[in-house]
Design a protein around this motif. Sequence first.
Motif, PDB file in Angstrom:
ATOM      1  N   GLU A   9       9.224   6.430  -7.660  1.00  0.00           N
ATOM      2  CA  GLU A   9       8.305   7.128  -6.934  1.00  0.00           C
ATOM      3  C   GLU A   9       8.262   6.442  -5.503  1.00  0.00           C
ATOM      4  OE1 GLU A   9       5.982  10.040  -5.352  1.00  0.00           O
ATOM      5  OE2 GLU A   9       7.301   9.987  -7.193  1.00  0.00           O
ATOM      6  N   LYS A  10       8.280   5.125  -5.507  1.00  0.00           N
ATOM      7  CA  LYS A  10       8.211   4.328  -4.090  1.00  0.00           C
ATOM      8  C   LYS A  10       9.292   4.652  -3.181  1.00  0.00           C
ATOM      9  CE  LYS A  10       7.141   0.008  -2.279  1.00  0.00           C
ATOM     10  NZ  LYS A  10       6.877  -1.595  -2.558  1.00  0.00           N
ATOM     11  N   ARG A  12      11.454   7.479  -3.392  1.00  0.00           N
ATOM     12  CA  ARG A  12      11.269   8.754  -3.119  1.00  0.00           C
ATOM     13  C   ARG A  12      10.244   8.780  -1.792  1.00  0.00           C
ATOM     14  NH1 ARG A  12       8.577  13.472  -3.934  1.00  0.00           N
ATOM     15  NH2 ARG A  12       9.977  15.278  -4.169  1.00  0.00           N
ATOM     16  N   GLN A  13       8.990   8.088  -1.899  1.00  0.00           N
ATOM     17  CA  GLN A  13       8.402   8.429  -0.767  1.00  0.00           C
ATOM     18  C   GLN A  13       8.618   7.893   0.422  1.00  0.00           C
ATOM     19  OE1 GLN A  13       4.999   9.681  -0.784  1.00  0.00           O
ATOM     20  NE2 GLN A  13       5.918  10.711  -2.675  1.00  0.00           N
ATOM     21  N   ARG A  14       9.680   6.793   0.453  1.00  0.00           N
ATOM     22  CA  ARG A  14      10.242   6.039   1.571  1.00  0.00           C
ATOM     23  C   ARG A  14      11.153   6.925   2.079  1.00  0.00           C
ATOM     24  NH1 ARG A  14      12.661   0.586  -0.141  1.00  0.00           N
ATOM     25  NH2 ARG A  14      13.802   0.915   1.967  1.00  0.00           N
ATOM     26  N   LEU A  16      11.184  10.244   1.896  1.00  0.00           N
ATOM     27  CA  LEU A  16      10.289  11.580   2.435  1.00  0.00           C
ATOM     28  C   LEU A  16       9.656  11.118   3.891  1.00  0.00           C
ATOM     29  CD1 LEU A  16       8.685  13.012  -0.623  1.00  0.00           C
ATOM     30  CD2 LEU A  16      10.309  13.869   0.745  1.00  0.00           C
ATOM     31  N   GLN A  17       9.147   9.919   3.750  1.00  0.00           N
ATOM     32  CA  GLN A  17       8.579   9.301   4.999  1.00  0.00           C
ATOM     33  C   GLN A  17       9.666   9.474   6.343  1.00  0.00           C
ATOM     34  OE1 GLN A  17       5.572   6.189   4.736  1.00  0.00           O
ATOM     35  NE2 GLN A  17       6.404   5.355   6.455  1.00  0.00           N
ATOM     36  N   HIS A  50      17.379  11.537  -5.919  1.00  0.00           N
ATOM     37  CA  HIS A  50      15.963  12.086  -5.769  1.00  0.00           C
ATOM     38  C   HIS A  50      16.075  13.429  -5.296  1.00  0.00           C
ATOM     39  CE1 HIS A  50      14.006   8.409  -6.210  1.00  0.00           C
ATOM     40  NE2 HIS A  50      14.985   7.810  -5.465  1.00  0.00           N
ATOM     41  N   PHE A  64       5.201  17.054   2.298  1.00  0.00           N
ATOM     42  CA  PHE A  64       4.649  15.256   2.529  1.00  0.00           C
ATOM     43  C   PHE A  64       4.042  15.308   3.840  1.00  0.00           C
ATOM     44  CE2 PHE A  64       5.397  11.287   4.492  1.00  0.00           C
ATOM     45  CZ  PHE A  64       4.702  10.426   3.534  1.00  0.00           C
ATOM     46  N   HIS A  68      -0.134  14.724   4.537  1.00  0.00           N
ATOM     47  CA  HIS A  68      -0.562  13.627   5.183  1.00  0.00           C
ATOM     48  C   HIS A  68      -1.001  13.853   6.559  1.00  0.00           C
ATOM     49  CE1 HIS A  68       1.628  11.950   2.102  1.00  0.00           C
ATOM     50  NE2 HIS A  68       1.088  10.783   2.053  1.00  0.00           N
ATOM     51  N   GLU A 101       3.184   6.704  10.974  1.00  0.00           N
ATOM     52  CA  GLU A 101       3.304   6.584   9.657  1.00  0.00           C
ATOM     53  C   GLU A 101       3.050   8.129   8.933  1.00  0.00           C
ATOM     54  OE1 GLU A 101       4.544   4.089   7.885  1.00  0.00           O
ATOM     55  OE2 GLU A 101       4.619   2.900   9.702  1.00  0.00           O
ATOM     56  N   HIS A 102       2.475   8.778   9.654  1.00  0.00           N
ATOM     57  CA  HIS A 102       2.156  10.142   9.152  1.00  0.00           C
ATOM     58  C   HIS A 102       2.419  11.120  10.493  1.00  0.00           C
ATOM     59  CE1 HIS A 102       1.150   8.174   5.272  1.00  0.00           C
ATOM     60  NE2 HIS A 102       0.064   7.590   5.957  1.00  0.00           N
TER      61      HIS A 102
END
Length: 203
Positions: A9-10, A12-14, A16-17, A50, A64, A68, A101-102
Amino acid sequence: MPYSPKHKEKTRQRILQSAAKLFCAHGFDRVTLHQIMKQANMTHGAFYAHFSGKSSLYEAAMQFAASHAFWARDDKQTEGKETHLKAMVTRYLSWSRNDKEHPSPLEFLVTDAAHTEEKVRQAYQACFDSLVERLAGILKKRGSQDAETLAEETVVSLVGTVAIARSFTQPLQNDFLKRAQERIVNRLNSGFQKEDDSDLVKG
């Protein structure tokens, strides 16, 4: 040894970001998977663990980014002065200084809304609808007389302003953004009862 669900999950988040940042800056067509994975500091092969392809990543990246976004923060973070509506407008119209970051979903190139690939158009539309819905919720809490209409008008104005401003050089760009900010804030003010204006949209 297989990676843990937390590690997956971590990762995947990287992805997506990184994808959200690049799509925000350049739009769907001008971003490659190689660029996204390089931004995430990961190997290209990790991508397919992913996502099935670029379109599916774009869809997830839009979700995402919308979740955010500045006005998507939880209620505890939406009570302070920094989240007054004028501050929100200013933040979005100052996209070069936005949260790195967002990134703001309003930075997406407008061309993605009319993309030839249906999945891309649908993802853009879903992101737009989410922003309108979230802003309408904030406006309702603050006493707007017609929150849904006002929220949609505001998002459309912000999207169009950012898209047009990108084509201007300085100092024309700053002047254009300043005028747009004033118009949008004035329109927001018109949606509230007069006695509430000073508290809701004041800088």
